[in-house]
Write an enzyme that holds these catalytic residues in place. Structure first.
Site, PDB file in Angstrom:
ATOM      1  N   ARG A 221       0.838  -1.203   0.000  1.00 43.83           N
ATOM      2  CA  ARG A 221       0.000   0.000   0.000  1.00 43.83           C
ATOM      3  C   ARG A 221       0.874   1.254   0.000  1.00 43.83           C
ATOM      4  O   ARG A 221       2.004   1.248   0.457  1.00 43.83           O
ATOM      5  CB  ARG A 221      -0.889   0.040   1.252  1.00 43.83           C
ATOM      6  CG  ARG A 221      -1.988  -0.978   1.291  1.00 43.83           C
ATOM      7  CD  ARG A 221      -2.991  -0.665   2.402  1.00 43.83           C
ATOM      8  NE  ARG A 221      -2.346  -0.383   3.684  1.00 43.83           N
ATOM      9  CZ  ARG A 221      -2.353   0.814   4.288  1.00 43.83           C
ATOM     10  NH1 ARG A 221      -2.943   1.847   3.717  1.00 43.83           N
ATOM     11  NH2 ARG A 221      -1.752   0.972   5.452  1.00 43.83           N
TER      12      ARG A 221
ATOM     13  N   ASN B 129       7.496   1.639   1.885  1.00 43.03           N
ATOM     14  CA  ASN B 129       7.769   0.569   0.924  1.00 43.03           C
ATOM     15  C   ASN B 129       8.786   0.947  -0.148  1.00 43.03           C
ATOM     16  O   ASN B 129       9.388   0.056  -0.761  1.00 43.03           O
ATOM     17  CB  ASN B 129       6.463   0.104   0.269  1.00 43.03           C
ATOM     18  CG  ASN B 129       5.578  -0.634   1.250  1.00 43.03           C
ATOM     19  OD1 ASN B 129       6.051  -1.398   2.087  1.00 43.03           O
ATOM     20  ND2 ASN B 129       4.266  -0.404   1.166  1.00 43.03           N
TER      21      ASN B 129
ATOM     22  N   ARG C 176      -4.317  -1.993  -7.355  1.00 41.06           N
ATOM     23  CA  ARG C 176      -5.275  -2.385  -6.324  1.00 41.06           C
ATOM     24  C   ARG C 176      -6.339  -1.299  -6.151  1.00 41.06           C
ATOM     25  O   ARG C 176      -5.999  -0.118  -6.025  1.00 41.06           O
ATOM     26  CB  ARG C 176      -4.555  -2.604  -4.996  1.00 41.06           C
ATOM     27  CG  ARG C 176      -5.434  -3.290  -3.966  1.00 41.06           C
ATOM     28  CD  ARG C 176      -4.852  -3.280  -2.582  1.00 41.06           C
ATOM     29  NE  ARG C 176      -3.484  -3.754  -2.497  1.00 41.06           N
ATOM     30  CZ  ARG C 176      -2.860  -3.948  -1.341  1.00 41.06           C
ATOM     31  NH1 ARG C 176      -3.485  -3.676  -0.202  1.00 41.06           N
ATOM     32  NH2 ARG C 176      -1.600  -4.371  -1.320  1.00 41.06           N
TER      33      ARG C 176
ATOM     34  N   GLN D 193       5.990 -10.292   2.125  1.00 39.78           N
ATOM     35  CA  GLN D 193       5.774  -8.949   2.645  1.00 39.78           C
ATOM     36  C   GLN D 193       7.094  -8.176   2.593  1.00 39.78           C
ATOM     37  O   GLN D 193       8.106  -8.630   3.122  1.00 39.78           O
ATOM     38  CB  GLN D 193       5.208  -9.021   4.056  1.00 39.78           C
ATOM     39  CG  GLN D 193       3.901  -9.817   4.090  1.00 39.78           C
ATOM     40  CD  GLN D 193       3.148  -9.722   5.386  1.00 39.78           C
ATOM     41  OE1 GLN D 193       1.961  -9.418   5.382  1.00 39.78           O
ATOM     42  NE2 GLN D 193       3.806  -9.975   6.494  1.00 39.78           N
TER      43      GLN D 193
ATOM     44  N   ARG E  42      10.264 -22.084  37.129  1.00 41.47           N
ATOM     45  CA  ARG E  42      10.893 -21.488  35.950  1.00 41.47           C
ATOM     46  C   ARG E  42      11.827 -22.495  35.268  1.00 41.47           C
ATOM     47  O   ARG E  42      12.805 -22.942  35.870  1.00 41.47           O
ATOM     48  CB  ARG E  42      11.666 -20.244  36.348  1.00 41.47           C
ATOM     49  CG  ARG E  42      12.250 -19.459  35.184  1.00 41.47           C
ATOM     50  CD  ARG E  42      12.974 -18.223  35.696  1.00 41.47           C
ATOM     51  NE  ARG E  42      12.032 -17.314  36.331  1.00 41.47           N
ATOM     52  CZ  ARG E  42      11.417 -16.310  35.694  1.00 41.47           C
ATOM     53  NH1 ARG E  42      11.659 -16.106  34.416  1.00 41.47           N
ATOM     54  NH2 ARG E  42      10.584 -15.527  36.334  1.00 41.47           N
TER      55      ARG E  42
END
Length: 227
Positions: free
Chosen positions: A11, A21, A70, A107, A161
């Protein structure tokens, strides 16, 4: 002989890091790293960027990707990735009568992939007969949550733990690579479904870029590992 495409969603309206981007990362636009990693795959047939931004489109074409525009309604802050993937599939079917067998979702906010990660994940998914697969890294952290105004340990017993070597191995989704069959995606409307496989990546290549510090950190790791 399988038809395998990659889809890189990008986008234009990034708020945490404006222009993220296509912001310069290690000498080239951030998205260019993911495009080149996809183009260098021996198994991916087509590399497609889905974007609403002319600037991202221009950069993507320059670095060798195909671009599918898009629609604005699929490029909002609240829009999940799956509708954008479905749009690419529908576009290819309508315009070219082309239906891929498998999709690789990459991505561009995860630029720290080793050169064979994409192909190795695809091969692993095919060899294991998985329907979908995600990349992960080992989770070494003790996780807490708040419940009824009190902190509670989530993935271990704080009263007993454990040592790291005694813990059951856990994984965290790193957001870098998803591989899935097209028919299953269209049925489930989700990138993960059916028999789900995991592809483990090293911790130091599993960072995502969301905030300015992430950008700086990933760039330092990139220079250390890949230059």
């Amino acid at each position: 002989k399988m038809k395998i495409i990659s889809i890189i969603p990008a986008r234009g309206g990034s708020k945490g890091i404006p222009g993220k981007n296509i912001k310069e990362f290690a000498g080239k636009p951030l998205i260019a790293h993911t495009i080149e990693q996809s183009l260098n795959s021996e198994l991916i047939n087509r590399t497609i960027v889905s974007t609403d931004s002319q600037a991202i489109k221009d950069v993507s074409l320059k670095f060798g990707a195909e671009v599918i525009n898009r629609p604005n309604e699929l490029a909002q802050d609240t829009t999940p990735t799956e509708p954008a993937i479905e749009h690419v599939i529908s576009y290819l079917k309508e315009k070219e009568n082309y239906v891929p067998d498998m999709i690789v979702l990459l991505q561009c906010t995860s630029p720290l992939r080793n050169k064979d990660d994409i192909d190795n994940q695809i091969k692993m998914m095919i060899n294991k007969g998985s329907d979908s697969c995600l990349s992960v890294s080992e989770n070494i952290h003790f996780i807490w949550k708040i419940k009824k105004d009190s902190a509670q340990s989530f993935n271990y017993d704080f009263k007993n733990r454990p040592r790291r070597q005694d813990r059951e191995k856990e994984f965290k989704e790193n957001g870098s690579i998803y591989v899935f069959k097209t028919d299953g995606f269209l049925k489930e409307k989700n990138r993960l479904f059916g028999k789900i496989g995991i592809y483990e990546m090293p911790y130091d290549t599993s960072f995502e870029i969301d905030e300015p510090f992430d950008f700086w950190l990933c760039e330092q790791i990139y220079f250390k590992l890949f230059k």
